[in-house]
Design an enzyme around this catalytic site. Structure first.
Site, PDB file in Angstrom:
ATOM      1  N   HIS A 199       5.851  -7.789  -9.957  1.00 39.15           N
ATOM      2  CA  HIS A 199       5.943  -6.676 -10.636  1.00 39.15           C
ATOM      3  C   HIS A 199       7.133  -7.421 -12.111  1.00 39.15           C
ATOM      4  O   HIS A 199       6.513  -6.990 -13.557  1.00 39.15           O
ATOM      5  CB  HIS A 199       6.704  -5.871 -10.276  1.00 39.15           C
ATOM      6  CG  HIS A 199       6.401  -4.906  -9.824  1.00 39.15           C
ATOM      7  ND1 HIS A 199       6.911  -4.345  -8.382  1.00 39.15           N
ATOM      8  CD2 HIS A 199       5.163  -4.086  -9.865  1.00 39.15           C
ATOM      9  CE1 HIS A 199       6.073  -3.850  -7.685  1.00 39.15           C
ATOM     10  NE2 HIS A 199       4.533  -3.399  -8.196  1.00 39.15           N
ATOM     11  N   LYS A 209       6.540  10.412  -0.365  1.00 40.28           N
ATOM     12  CA  LYS A 209       6.833   9.190   0.174  1.00 40.28           C
ATOM     13  C   LYS A 209       7.614   8.875   1.120  1.00 40.28           C
ATOM     14  O   LYS A 209       9.317   9.634   0.663  1.00 40.28           O
ATOM     15  CB  LYS A 209       6.902   8.146  -1.263  1.00 40.28           C
ATOM     16  CG  LYS A 209       5.338   7.899  -1.578  1.00 40.28           C
ATOM     17  CD  LYS A 209       4.974   7.066  -2.502  1.00 40.28           C
ATOM     18  CE  LYS A 209       3.500   5.777  -2.322  1.00 40.28           C
ATOM     19  NZ  LYS A 209       3.440   5.386  -3.172  1.00 40.28           N
ATOM     20  N   ARG A 225      -4.156  -6.360 -10.299  1.00 45.25           N
ATOM     21  CA  ARG A 225      -4.661  -7.958 -10.383  1.00 45.25           C
ATOM     22  C   ARG A 225      -5.988  -8.169 -10.044  1.00 45.25           C
ATOM     23  O   ARG A 225      -6.140  -9.514  -9.591  1.00 45.25           O
ATOM     24  CB  ARG A 225      -4.222  -7.236  -8.453  1.00 45.25           C
ATOM     25  CG  ARG A 225      -2.535  -7.745  -9.094  1.00 45.25           C
ATOM     26  CD  ARG A 225      -1.803  -6.527  -7.358  1.00 45.25           C
ATOM     27  NE  ARG A 225      -2.342  -5.752  -7.548  1.00 45.25           N
ATOM     28  CZ  ARG A 225      -2.072  -4.619  -6.003  1.00 45.25           C
ATOM     29  NH1 ARG A 225      -1.166  -5.113  -5.826  1.00 45.25           N
ATOM     30  NH2 ARG A 225      -2.742  -3.751  -5.849  1.00 45.25           N
ATOM     31  N   SER A 265       3.503  -4.664  -3.140  1.00 46.96           N
ATOM     32  CA  SER A 265       5.155  -4.042  -2.566  1.00 46.96           C
ATOM     33  C   SER A 265       4.571  -3.645  -0.719  1.00 46.96           C
ATOM     34  O   SER A 265       5.443  -4.086   0.091  1.00 46.96           O
ATOM     35  CB  SER A 265       5.107  -3.051  -3.192  1.00 46.96           C
ATOM     36  OG  SER A 265       5.694  -2.403  -3.968  1.00 46.96           O
TER      37      SER A 265
HETATM   38  O1  PNS Z   1       3.246   1.561  -8.344  1.00 50.25           O
HETATM   39  P1  PNS Z   1       2.120   2.855  -7.861  1.00 50.25           P
HETATM   40  O2  PNS Z   1       2.724   3.697  -6.414  1.00 50.25           O
HETATM   41  O3  PNS Z   1       0.840   2.062  -8.041  1.00 50.25           O
HETATM   42  O4  PNS Z   1       2.325   3.894  -9.303  1.00 50.25           O
HETATM   43  C1  PNS Z   1       1.324   5.216  -9.052  1.00 50.25           C
HETATM   44  C2  PNS Z   1       2.507   6.128 -10.521  1.00 50.25           C
HETATM   45  C3  PNS Z   1       3.484   6.551 -10.139  1.00 50.25           C
HETATM   46  C4  PNS Z   1       1.639   5.056 -11.805  1.00 50.25           C
HETATM   47  C5  PNS Z   1       1.439   7.275 -10.359  1.00 50.25           C
HETATM   48  O5  PNS Z   1       1.227   7.715  -9.096  1.00 50.25           O
HETATM   49  C6  PNS Z   1       1.352   7.941 -10.957  1.00 50.25           C
HETATM   50  O6  PNS Z   1       1.739   8.285 -12.373  1.00 50.25           O
HETATM   51  N1  PNS Z   1       2.161   9.373 -11.183  1.00 50.25           N
HETATM   52  C7  PNS Z   1       2.960  10.406 -11.137  1.00 50.25           C
HETATM   53  C8  PNS Z   1       2.511  11.432 -11.176  1.00 50.25           C
HETATM   54  C9  PNS Z   1       0.773  11.469 -12.127  1.00 50.25           C
HETATM   55  O7  PNS Z   1       0.974  11.534 -13.063  1.00 50.25           O
HETATM   56  N2  PNS Z   1      -0.435  11.667 -10.791  1.00 50.25           N
HETATM   57  C10 PNS Z   1      -1.657  11.959 -12.509  1.00 50.25           C
HETATM   58  C11 PNS Z   1      -1.586  10.472 -12.663  1.00 50.25           C
HETATM   59  S1  PNS Z   1      -3.311  10.645 -13.556  1.00 50.25           S
END
Ligand code: PNS
Length: 188
Positions: A19, A43, A92, A130
């Protein structure tokens, strides 16, 4: 001159060197970068949002154009609220691509004005996540070099608390009669 502000949304549970690598790269191409921690009540995280925020603030203290924030709801709505033009995400390996593409296209559908920008962290972090950091730490492996020192210390503290709790819980489950031979059933 147009200034480009980007958000870097994620869970960051915990934040890793991968990150940090991406934050550093993002800070070089965007005028402003907001690392946005998702507050996700569904979560069961290892670290509270407040802890994650503190860790990220400390990790990014050296970057003038990087700030840390939290959000809930849709990422695109948050991006519009803070007047960002771009969403930064890391890729990645090919395995990340399908999910990231799906998210990027959904976000574009929801908000066509926002661009998703993918960046690749250094190869040495290409296996790092993570989830794996949590798993390795939980099973007693070293996470040095995978996360900043401060995060390593915080993860270790969490694991110590968890171990103490597990031991305490085990002891608490012992009844005074444990260890003694079972009372023999009365012959009727
Ligand atoms: O670190 P992560 O868990 O891969 O992050 C995922 C994240 C937070 C970017 C994604 O889950 C997200 O954008 N969540 C917010 C809700 C949302 O906008 N959902 C639609 C995404 S297309």
């Amino acid at each position: 001159m147009k200034r480009i502000k980007a958000i870097y949304p994620g869970s960051f549970d915990p934040p890793t060197n991968g990150h940090l690598d991406l934050i550093e790269r993002g800070s070089k191409i965007f005028d402003e970068l907001v690392v946005a921690i998702l507050r996700n009540p569904e979560k069961d995280p290892l670290f509270s949002v407040a802890d994650r925020r503190k860790m990220l603030e400390s990790m990014t203290a050296g970057f003038d154009n990087v700030s840390i924030d939290t959000f809930d709801g849709l990422t695109v709505d948050y991006a519009l609220r803070v007047e960002a033009q771009a969403i930064l995400r890391g890729i990645r390996a090919i395995s990340d691509y399908e999910y990231e593409l799906q998210m990027a296209l959904m976000n574009r559908k929801l908000q066509p004005a926002l661009e998703t920008v993918f960046m690749m962290p250094a190869e040495k972090y290409s296996y790092l996540s993570s989830r794996l950091v949590r798993e390795v730490a939980q099973l007693g492996g070293s996470i040095a070099c995978l996360v900043p020192e401060l995060v390593e210390q915080k993860v270790r503290e969490k694991m110590d608390i968890a171990h103490k709790f597990a031991n305490g819980d085990h002891a608490a489950r012992k009844t005074p009669s444990e260890g003694k031979s079972k009372p023999k059933k009365k012959k009727s």
